[in-house]
Motif scaffolding. Structure first.
Motif, PDB file in Angstrom:
ATOM      1  N   ASP A   1       0.688  -0.926  -0.006  1.00 53.76           N
ATOM      2  CA  ASP A   1       0.111  -0.123  -0.044  1.00 53.76           C
ATOM      3  C   ASP A   1       0.827   1.317  -0.006  1.00 53.76           C
ATOM      4  OD1 ASP A   1      -2.247  -1.688   0.380  1.00 53.76           O
ATOM      5  OD2 ASP A   1      -1.855  -1.571   2.422  1.00 53.76           O
ATOM      6  N   VAL A   2       0.661   2.243  -0.921  1.00 50.24           N
ATOM      7  CA  VAL A   2       1.591   3.535  -0.922  1.00 50.24           C
ATOM      8  C   VAL A   2       0.598   4.564  -1.104  1.00 50.24           C
ATOM      9  CG1 VAL A   2       3.179   2.296  -2.265  1.00 50.24           C
ATOM     10  CG2 VAL A   2       1.403   3.098  -3.765  1.00 50.24           C
ATOM     11  N   ARG A   3       1.187   5.724  -0.526  1.00 51.99           N
ATOM     12  CA  ARG A   3       0.482   7.023  -0.256  1.00 51.99           C
ATOM     13  C   ARG A   3       1.270   7.917  -1.471  1.00 51.99           C
ATOM     14  NH1 ARG A   3      -4.063   7.246   3.143  1.00 51.99           N
ATOM     15  NH2 ARG A   3      -3.604   5.661   4.583  1.00 51.99           N
TER      16      ARG A   3
ATOM     17  N   GLU B   1      -0.580  14.878  -5.038  1.00 55.57           N
ATOM     18  CA  GLU B   1      -2.245  14.778  -5.363  1.00 55.57           C
ATOM     19  C   GLU B   1      -2.291  13.158  -5.712  1.00 55.57           C
ATOM     20  OE1 GLU B   1      -5.120  16.692  -4.806  1.00 55.57           O
ATOM     21  OE2 GLU B   1      -3.491  17.568  -3.663  1.00 55.57           O
ATOM     22  N   PRO B   2      -3.410  12.477  -5.184  1.00 57.47           N
ATOM     23  CA  PRO B   2      -3.682  11.209  -5.738  1.00 57.47           C
ATOM     24  C   PRO B   2      -4.245  11.183  -7.155  1.00 57.47           C
ATOM     25  CG  PRO B   2      -5.235  11.936  -4.058  1.00 57.47           C
ATOM     26  CD  PRO B   2      -4.192  13.012  -4.245  1.00 57.47           C
ATOM     27  N   ILE B   3      -4.032  10.304  -7.853  1.00 57.48           N
ATOM     28  CA  ILE B   3      -4.520  10.182  -9.250  1.00 57.48           C
ATOM     29  C   ILE B   3      -5.545   8.922  -9.344  1.00 57.48           C
ATOM     30  CG2 ILE B   3      -3.718   9.661 -11.657  1.00 57.48           C
ATOM     31  CD1 ILE B   3      -1.028  10.973 -10.955  1.00 57.48           C
ATOM     32  N   ALA B   4      -6.522   9.303  -9.860  1.00 59.13           N
ATOM     33  CA  ALA B   4      -7.686   8.234  -9.922  1.00 59.13           C
ATOM     34  C   ALA B   4      -7.391   7.464 -10.871  1.00 59.13           C
ATOM     35  CB  ALA B   4      -8.863   9.129 -10.376  1.00 59.13           C
ATOM     36  N   PHE B   5      -7.736   6.123 -10.691  1.00 55.61           N
ATOM     37  CA  PHE B   5      -7.787   4.948 -11.740  1.00 55.61           C
ATOM     38  C   PHE B   5      -9.143   4.341 -11.862  1.00 55.61           C
ATOM     39  CE2 PHE B   5      -7.823   0.989  -9.407  1.00 55.61           C
ATOM     40  CZ  PHE B   5      -7.657   1.534  -8.121  1.00 55.61           C
ATOM     41  N   VAL B   6      -9.218   3.284 -12.838  1.00 58.20           N
ATOM     42  CA  VAL B   6     -10.551   2.758 -13.195  1.00 58.20           C
ATOM     43  C   VAL B   6      -9.869   1.140 -13.062  1.00 58.20           C
ATOM     44  CG1 VAL B   6     -11.548   4.116 -14.774  1.00 58.20           C
ATOM     45  CG2 VAL B   6     -10.080   2.522 -15.618  1.00 58.20           C
TER      46      VAL B   6
ATOM     47  N   THR C   1     -10.644   4.938  -3.187  1.00 60.96           N
ATOM     48  CA  THR C   1      -9.888   5.557  -2.453  1.00 60.96           C
ATOM     49  C   THR C   1      -8.299   5.876  -3.106  1.00 60.96           C
ATOM     50  OG1 THR C   1      -9.271   3.505  -1.277  1.00 60.96           O
ATOM     51  CG2 THR C   1     -10.892   5.068  -0.509  1.00 60.96           C
ATOM     52  N   PRO C   2      -8.213   6.658  -4.231  1.00 62.45           N
ATOM     53  CA  PRO C   2      -6.972   6.478  -4.912  1.00 62.45           C
ATOM     54  C   PRO C   2      -5.765   7.244  -4.098  1.00 62.45           C
ATOM     55  CG  PRO C   2      -8.467   8.460  -5.632  1.00 62.45           C
ATOM     56  CD  PRO C   2      -9.155   7.570  -4.498  1.00 62.45           C
TER      57      PRO C   2
END
Lengths: 281, 167
Positions: A34-36, A40-45, A70-71
């Motif tokens: 798990d990484v943070r 800014e977080p980047i959304a993925f599908v 929860t990107p």
């Protein structure tokens, strides 16, 4: 098919720093990291992959295995099979890695709305479909039945056991687990994952199937689904071979006429059925 | 331990025929062919934790599992038995009866109390040879069973080989 969000050209080949927050041992040779993001977080599908970079060692293409809702907490599940993946398996919390992506086409969840959603996963193949399962459960009313068929070589090779326990207790999803072989004491089924396909309740004429695992397993799964009466156009597989640039320019992942990184990694069965037996180019 | 099934009186051919007709192995079987199977059939219950049959014993029975769970196991070298496949209600077990004097190659261990229809292999083989239409139909059903199991075994092997090659 779900299409990747557009990334600025400058971002396509640039990795961003992420800090490892937890490392979860799934099996003797598989971990989930798990990484943070530092920014800014980047959304993925669900179904998209990232290029994960261990500084000084190299990059590997790994599908996201976390909840797309929860990107800010991104997960990748990795088996140690080479230098980079071994280095990833040895990461400790606090380490910084680089990630670029997400890349590629995701699972066609929107197209499956109103239909039975059947997910067939073999071994670590549960990781790339896990985001799709979480997304489908988050919008449960949009699907008819949801069935999850999971196979592993042995009980000790099962990944995401906590999820499997939780989902088994969740009446919104019908979970079936089998292993290739076991010793006495294993109370579940024994047999390859395709043995589940004739037994699990779903309507083959109104089912969309997502499958992920070794290519041979997916080929056998495709055949078993055809025998069950599922339209091959409603069967989707994800293919990962030799992805390097991830943007369709280097050609390492070319499989016949398609570039897996750019045109996939998720494909409808008819797009790749004839290519599954292809050797490396 | 195998005992007769108290839920189905022995000798009640109609009840046995109905049970066979509801089994997937016999789906679509002609009525007169169902009668042949029923003529050579019995219904049994195998207690949990006991063996349906043992490796090396004469393979002389076709089992149509009605309820329960049976593990096909291989034991050897004193190691813990390895379960190769689990079979369940709706599965058919055993095709070696088609060939005389074959032994069972695995142990079949009832993981839970198991109800089954047993069909005498010697008599069934005689019926297969006596009636070409019945024989062809039954041989095709057995071939489909063998084909499925072979397919599963090959996928098991590929899983094992590819994993070992990666490790």
């Amino acid at each position: 098919m779900t299409v990747a969000p557009e990334l600025p050209v400058s971002d396509l080949l640039t990795s961003r720093p992420y800090v490892v927050s937890t490392v979860r041992q799934q099996t003797h040779d598989i971990v989930t990291i798990d990484v943070r993001p530092e920014g800014e977080p980047i959304a993925f599908v669900p179904g998209q992959f990232d290029m994960v970079y261990v500084y000084g060692t190299g990059e590997a293409a790994i599908s996201a295995s976390s909840d797309p809702a929860t990107p800010e907490l991104l997960s990748h599940t990795i088996r140690a099979v080479g230098g980079v993946t071994q280095a990833l398996n040895e990461l400790q919390p606090g380490a910084t890695i680089g990630i670029r992506g997400p890349y590629g086409r995701g699972w066609p969840l929107a197209a499956a709305e109103g239909r039975d959603l059947v997910i067939v996963a073999g071994g670590i193949g549960l990781a790339p479909v896990r985001p799709a399962i979480l997304a489908a459960l988050a919008q449960r009313e949009r699907f008819s039945r949801i069935a999850l068929l999971v196979g592993a070589r042995s009980p000790r090779d099962l990944v995401f056991r906590d999820d499997l326990d939780r989902w088994t207790a969740d009446r919104r999803i019908d979970v079936h687990v089998t292993v290739d072989s076991a010793v006495r004491g294993w109370s579940g089924r024994v047999g390859v994952v395709t043995t589940l396909i004739p037994r699990v309740p779903f309507d083959p004429e109104h089912a969309t199937v997502l499958t992920c695992g070794p290519e041979t397993m997916m080929w056998f799964t495709g055949e078993a689904l055809r025998k069950r009466g599922v339209d091959p156009a409603q069967v989707y597989v994800t293919l990962e071979r030799n992805m390097k640039c991830a943007v369709g320019t280097c050609g390492h992942c070319q499989l016949g006429p398609v570039f897996l990184c750019r045109d996939g990694p998720v494909f409808a069965w008819p797009e790749v059925a004839d290519l599954l037996g292809e050797r490396e180019l | 331990m195998t005992t007769t099934d108290p839920a189905l009186p022995q000798g009640d051919l109609d009840a046995v025929r109905t049970t066979i007709a509801q089994h997937p192995f016999a789906a679509g079987l002609a009525v007169d062919h169902l009668a042949v199977l029923a003529e050579h059939a019995a219904t049994v219950v195998v207690a949990a934790g006991t063996f349906v049959f043992r490796q090396g014993a004469p393979a002389d029975t076709l089992y149509l599992l009605v309820e329960g769970d049976v593990d096909l196991e291989v034991a050897g070298g004193g190691a813990e038995p390895l379960v190769l496949e689990s079979l369940h209600g709706g599965d058919a077990l055993g095709w070696s009866w088609l060939f005389p004097t074959q032994p069972w190659l695995f142990d079949a261990h009832a993981r839970s109390a198991t109800r089954a229809v047993t069909i005498d292999g010697d008599r069934l083989r005689a019926a297969v040879h006596a009636d070409a239409v019945f024989g062809r139909d039954l041989a095709c059903r057995v071939a489909a069973l063998v084909s499925d199991r072979l397919r599963h075994a090959r996928l098991q092997l590929v899983d094992s080989w590819t994993h070992d090659r990666r490790a």
